[in-house]
Design an enzyme around this catalytic site. Structure first.
Site, PDB file in Angstrom:
ATOM      1  N   ASP A  31      21.346  56.558 -73.777  1.00 10.44           N
ATOM      2  CA  ASP A  31      21.313  57.920 -73.291  1.00 10.44           C
ATOM      3  C   ASP A  31      20.679  57.906 -71.899  1.00 10.44           C
ATOM      4  O   ASP A  31      20.078  56.911 -71.482  1.00 10.44           O
ATOM      5  CB  ASP A  31      20.484  58.756 -74.277  1.00 10.44           C
ATOM      6  CG  ASP A  31      20.386  60.208 -73.876  1.00 10.44           C
ATOM      7  OD1 ASP A  31      21.381  60.772 -73.408  1.00 10.44           O
ATOM      8  OD2 ASP A  31      19.289  60.779 -74.026  1.00 10.44           O
ATOM      9  N   ASP A  75      19.140  61.244 -70.068  1.00  8.43           N
ATOM     10  CA  ASP A  75      18.001  62.151 -69.949  1.00  8.43           C
ATOM     11  C   ASP A  75      16.935  61.825 -70.992  1.00  8.43           C
ATOM     12  O   ASP A  75      17.235  61.689 -72.182  1.00  8.43           O
ATOM     13  CB  ASP A  75      18.475  63.596 -70.117  1.00  8.43           C
ATOM     14  CG  ASP A  75      19.426  64.008 -69.003  1.00  8.43           C
ATOM     15  OD1 ASP A  75      18.951  64.480 -67.969  1.00  8.43           O
ATOM     16  OD2 ASP A  75      20.651  63.822 -69.173  1.00  8.43           O
ATOM     17  N   ARG A 120      23.604  76.869 -71.605  1.00 11.54           N
ATOM     18  CA  ARG A 120      22.830  76.468 -70.429  1.00 11.54           C
ATOM     19  C   ARG A 120      23.663  76.539 -69.149  1.00 11.54           C
ATOM     20  O   ARG A 120      23.179  76.988 -68.110  1.00 11.54           O
ATOM     21  CB  ARG A 120      22.253  75.063 -70.631  1.00 11.54           C
ATOM     22  CG  ARG A 120      21.131  75.029 -71.659  1.00 11.54           C
ATOM     23  CD  ARG A 120      20.623  73.630 -71.917  1.00 11.54           C
ATOM     24  NE  ARG A 120      21.596  72.833 -72.634  1.00 11.54           N
ATOM     25  CZ  ARG A 120      21.421  71.547 -72.947  1.00 11.54           C
ATOM     26  NH1 ARG A 120      20.316  70.922 -72.590  1.00 11.54           N
ATOM     27  NH2 ARG A 120      22.344  70.886 -73.614  1.00 11.54           N
ATOM     28  N   LYS A 143      29.624  59.737 -78.334  1.00 11.21           N
ATOM     29  CA  LYS A 143      28.730  58.594 -78.114  1.00 11.21           C
ATOM     30  C   LYS A 143      29.078  57.440 -79.054  1.00 11.21           C
ATOM     31  O   LYS A 143      29.112  56.273 -78.642  1.00 11.21           O
ATOM     32  CB  LYS A 143      27.270  59.028 -78.274  1.00 11.21           C
ATOM     33  CG  LYS A 143      26.835  60.021 -77.195  1.00 11.21           C
ATOM     34  CD  LYS A 143      25.332  60.252 -77.188  1.00 11.21           C
ATOM     35  CE  LYS A 143      24.940  61.131 -76.008  1.00 11.21           C
ATOM     36  NZ  LYS A 143      23.519  61.083 -75.682  1.00 11.21           N
ATOM     37  N   ASP A 196      16.999  59.229 -77.537  1.00  8.99           N
ATOM     38  CA  ASP A 196      15.823  59.989 -77.965  1.00  8.99           C
ATOM     39  C   ASP A 196      16.133  61.230 -78.773  1.00  8.99           C
ATOM     40  O   ASP A 196      15.288  61.726 -79.505  1.00  8.99           O
ATOM     41  CB  ASP A 196      15.006  60.417 -76.735  1.00  8.99           C
ATOM     42  CG  ASP A 196      15.708  61.505 -75.936  1.00  8.99           C
ATOM     43  OD1 ASP A 196      15.192  62.635 -75.871  1.00  8.99           O
ATOM     44  OD2 ASP A 196      16.787  61.241 -75.384  1.00  8.99           O
TER      45      ASP A 196
END
Length: 215
Positions: free
Chosen positions: A10, A12, A55, A143, A166
């Site tokens: 990942d 971020d 967002r 992913k 994470d």
């Protein structure tokens, strides 16, 4: 040269210390709102695709040039450069798969010499963000799919793959990879991942690989 393994991670809060979309939110004056949505998604309390839609809607109207400001506020996680360089020396390929944006991810990937990239792409019209994205959203299913696709391209069994992340949307790829690592992760990820690193240092991934290969 024969490829010995594949690591995907990942971006971020893994490759970089920040959440890039939260920085965009700060620059747009809606930082708190964006950060709350991000946190819900990372804890698995909100579907990622829906969280992204919410967002992005808050970022409509930002100038395309905003990304140079975002990049100036992004920092690689400690050990990132060492990890990628060491993996390449060992004959590994390295990929990034991110729910973030190519506009942020591509410069980082070029800097590190990353082999594969999969991220979201923002829609831009008249030099401004429209608040929408182009193409399919990178989801937790994406992913896993990229892990499998890149492994297949390199004639690698999944046992020779490593996944690091994470958030809740990283958990399926972590559980699919031969070595799955929760990196300073949310509770739901730490609880289920086979391996975990609880300090912000990506070079610790190499210790896990060395120990696993020694078994």
């Amino acid at each position: 040269m024969t490829v010995k393994g594949l690591l995907i991670m990942d971006v971020d809060s893994t490759l970089i210390r920040e959440e890039a979309i939260d920085i965009l939110g700060d620059l747009a004056g809606v930082g708190d709102h964006v950060a709350k949505i991000t946190e819900k998604a990372m804890r698995g309390e909100l579907d990622f695709e829906e969280s992204l839609r919410q967002r992005l809607g808050l970022l409509a109207g930002l100038p395309q040039t905003i990304f140079s400001q975002v990049l100036a506020k992004i920092h690689l996680t400690r050990g990132a450069e060492e990890l990628v360089a060491s993996l390449h020396d060992r004959g590994y390929k390295v990929g990034l798969v991110s729910g973030g944006f190519h506009e942020n991810v591509d410069p980082l990937a070029e800097r590190l010499g990353i082999d594969y990239i999969k991220a979201n792409r923002l829609e831009i019209a008249d030099g401004k963000l429209t608040g929408r994205h182009l193409g399919d959203v990178v989801t937790k299913e994406t992913k896993v799919a990229m892990l499998k696709q890149w492994a297949l391209e390199n004639h690698l069994p999944l046992s020779k793959t490593v996944a690091v992340g994470d958030g809740a949307n990283d958990l399926p790829m972590i559980l699919t990879a031969g070595i799955g690592i929760a990196f300073n992760a949310k509770a739901i990820v730490r609880a289920q991942a086979p391996y975990r690193i609880d300090e912000p240092n990506l070079s610790k991934v190499l210790d896990i690989l060395d120990n696993a290969n020694a078994l």
